[in-house]
Design a protein around this motif. Structure first.
Motif, mmCIF file in Angstrom:
data_model
loop_
_atom_site.group_PDB
_atom_site.id
_atom_site.type_symbol
_atom_site.label_atom_id
_atom_site.label_comp_id
_atom_site.label_asym_id
_atom_site.label_seq_id
_atom_site.Cartn_x
_atom_site.Cartn_y
_atom_site.Cartn_z
ATOM 1 N N TYR A 1 -40.662 47.552 -6.386
ATOM 2 C CA TYR A 1 -41.778 47.179 -5.521
ATOM 3 C C TYR A 1 -41.494 45.864 -4.800
ATOM 4 O O TYR A 1 -41.712 45.736 -3.599
ATOM 5 C CB TYR A 1 -43.066 47.065 -6.341
ATOM 6 C CG TYR A 1 -44.247 46.602 -5.536
ATOM 7 C CD1 TYR A 1 -44.961 47.506 -4.751
ATOM 8 C CD2 TYR A 1 -44.643 45.267 -5.533
ATOM 9 C CE1 TYR A 1 -46.052 47.088 -4.003
ATOM 10 C CE2 TYR A 1 -45.722 44.846 -4.778
ATOM 11 C CZ TYR A 1 -46.412 45.760 -4.023
ATOM 12 O OH TYR A 1 -47.480 45.336 -3.260
ATOM 13 N N THR A 2 -40.985 44.891 -5.534
ATOM 14 C CA THR A 2 -40.703 43.578 -4.946
ATOM 15 C C THR A 2 -39.646 43.694 -3.857
ATOM 16 O O THR A 2 -39.806 43.136 -2.773
ATOM 17 C CB THR A 2 -40.236 42.594 -6.038
ATOM 18 O OG1 THR A 2 -41.288 42.473 -6.993
ATOM 19 C CG2 THR A 2 -39.927 41.235 -5.461
ATOM 20 N N ARG A 3 -38.586 44.416 -4.144
ATOM 21 C CA ARG A 3 -37.514 44.574 -3.147
ATOM 22 C C ARG A 3 -38.010 45.291 -1.904
ATOM 23 O O ARG A 3 -37.619 44.955 -0.792
ATOM 24 C CB ARG A 3 -36.344 45.329 -3.761
ATOM 25 C CG ARG A 3 -35.571 44.493 -4.739
ATOM 26 C CD ARG A 3 -34.346 45.240 -5.247
ATOM 27 N NE ARG A 3 -33.758 44.484 -6.331
ATOM 28 C CZ ARG A 3 -33.550 44.955 -7.545
ATOM 29 N NH1 ARG A 3 -33.873 46.205 -7.837
ATOM 30 N NH2 ARG A 3 -33.007 44.206 -8.479
ATOM 31 N N ASN B 1 -41.292 45.619 -0.837
ATOM 32 C CA ASN B 1 -42.506 45.128 -0.197
ATOM 33 C C ASN B 1 -42.595 43.625 -0.026
ATOM 34 O O ASN B 1 -43.434 43.153 0.746
ATOM 35 C CB ASN B 1 -43.727 45.588 -1.004
ATOM 36 C CG ASN B 1 -43.863 47.084 -0.999
ATOM 37 O OD1 ASN B 1 -44.147 47.680 0.023
ATOM 38 N ND2 ASN B 1 -43.604 47.710 -2.135
ATOM 39 N N LEU B 2 -41.789 42.877 -0.724
ATOM 40 C CA LEU B 2 -41.909 41.424 -0.657
ATOM 41 C C LEU B 2 -40.585 40.767 -0.263
ATOM 42 O O LEU B 2 -40.281 39.670 -0.675
ATOM 43 C CB LEU B 2 -42.376 40.869 -2.012
ATOM 44 C CG LEU B 2 -43.688 41.419 -2.538
ATOM 45 C CD1 LEU B 2 -43.991 40.855 -3.919
ATOM 46 C CD2 LEU B 2 -44.830 41.103 -1.585
ATOM 47 N N SER B 3 -39.810 41.461 0.554
ATOM 48 C CA SER B 3 -38.511 40.917 0.938
ATOM 49 C C SER B 3 -38.668 39.762 1.928
ATOM 50 O O SER B 3 -39.634 39.660 2.657
ATOM 51 C CB SER B 3 -37.638 42.008 1.552
ATOM 52 O OG SER B 3 -38.169 42.413 2.791
ATOM 53 N N HIS C 1 -50.033 41.398 -7.586
ATOM 54 C CA HIS C 1 -49.935 42.000 -6.273
ATOM 55 C C HIS C 1 -49.690 43.494 -6.417
ATOM 56 O O HIS C 1 -50.296 44.295 -5.719
ATOM 57 C CB HIS C 1 -48.815 41.314 -5.494
ATOM 58 C CG HIS C 1 -48.782 41.675 -4.061
ATOM 59 N ND1 HIS C 1 -48.146 42.798 -3.609
ATOM 60 C CD2 HIS C 1 -49.302 41.062 -2.981
ATOM 61 C CE1 HIS C 1 -48.274 42.855 -2.293
ATOM 62 N NE2 HIS C 1 -48.975 41.817 -1.891
ATOM 63 N N TRP C 2 -48.787 43.838 -7.316
ATOM 64 C CA TRP C 2 -48.452 45.239 -7.521
ATOM 65 C C TRP C 2 -49.675 46.030 -7.987
ATOM 66 O O TRP C 2 -49.949 47.111 -7.477
ATOM 67 C CB TRP C 2 -47.321 45.333 -8.551
ATOM 68 C CG TRP C 2 -46.848 46.709 -8.874
ATOM 69 C CD1 TRP C 2 -46.071 47.513 -8.089
ATOM 70 C CD2 TRP C 2 -47.093 47.445 -10.071
ATOM 71 N NE1 TRP C 2 -45.816 48.694 -8.733
ATOM 72 C CE2 TRP C 2 -46.434 48.679 -9.955
ATOM 73 C CE3 TRP C 2 -47.793 47.164 -11.239
ATOM 74 C CZ2 TRP C 2 -46.460 49.636 -10.953
ATOM 75 C CZ3 TRP C 2 -47.819 48.119 -12.230
ATOM 76 C CH2 TRP C 2 -47.153 49.341 -12.081
ATOM 77 N N ARG D 1 -40.809 46.847 -15.755
ATOM 78 C CA ARG D 1 -39.960 45.846 -15.113
ATOM 79 C C ARG D 1 -39.183 46.469 -13.954
ATOM 80 O O ARG D 1 -39.105 45.904 -12.872
ATOM 81 C CB ARG D 1 -38.996 45.242 -16.130
ATOM 82 C CG ARG D 1 -38.146 44.129 -15.570
ATOM 83 C CD ARG D 1 -37.261 43.478 -16.627
ATOM 84 N NE ARG D 1 -38.094 42.746 -17.576
ATOM 85 C CZ ARG D 1 -38.182 43.035 -18.881
ATOM 86 N NH1 ARG D 1 -37.484 44.021 -19.395
ATOM 87 N NH2 ARG D 1 -38.952 42.313 -19.665
ATOM 88 N N LEU E 1 -41.558 47.124 -11.047
ATOM 89 C CA LEU E 1 -41.910 45.875 -10.358
ATOM 90 C C LEU E 1 -40.760 45.375 -9.492
ATOM 91 O O LEU E 1 -40.982 44.881 -8.383
ATOM 92 C CB LEU E 1 -42.315 44.804 -11.376
ATOM 93 C CG LEU E 1 -43.653 45.043 -12.064
ATOM 94 C CD1 LEU E 1 -43.851 44.041 -13.202
ATOM 95 C CD2 LEU E 1 -44.792 44.962 -11.073
ATOM 96 N N ARG E 2 -39.543 45.514 -9.978
ATOM 97 C CA ARG E 2 -38.384 45.102 -9.173
ATOM 98 C C ARG E 2 -38.258 45.960 -7.921
ATOM 99 O O ARG E 2 -37.995 45.454 -6.838
ATOM 100 C CB ARG E 2 -37.117 45.167 -10.008
ATOM 101 C CG ARG E 2 -37.017 44.023 -10.978
ATOM 102 C CD ARG E 2 -35.683 44.004 -11.678
ATOM 103 N NE ARG E 2 -35.631 42.851 -12.567
ATOM 104 C CZ ARG E 2 -35.048 42.832 -13.729
ATOM 105 N NH1 ARG E 2 -34.426 43.915 -14.181
ATOM 106 N NH2 ARG E 2 -35.052 41.745 -14.468
#
Length: 75
Positions: free
Chosen positions: A48-50, A52-54, A1-2, A42, A45-46
């Motif tokens: 980005y996840t926090r 955009n994908l919360s 996704h990233w 890493r 990615l963390r």
């Protein structure tokens, strides 16, 4: 996704896959393609996840389903 959420990262991913196809070690190929160490990747990615994908962003998009609970007979 990233990788697919950004044109530059998509190009990096394609470079990574090309290196892998040539037999390059996966860690070396990823570091070369992204210009980051695995620790830096890493962390990116963390972040980005926090951001955009919360769960909060996803929670309001789906309707609340109606649920019925029915007790079944012992048989």
């Amino acid at each position: 996704h990233w990788f697919f959420s950004d044109t530059e990262r998509r190009t990096q991913f394609q470079a990574y896959l090309a290196d892998i196809a040539k037999g390059t070690d996966s860690v070396e190929a990823m570091e070369r393609a992204t210009g980051m160490s695995l620790e830096q990747l890493r962390a990116a990615l963390r972040r980005y996840t926090r951001a955009n994908l919360s769960r909060q962003r996803v929670a309001g998009r789906f309707p609340t389903p109606e649920i019925t609970v029915t007790r079944l007979p012992r048989s």
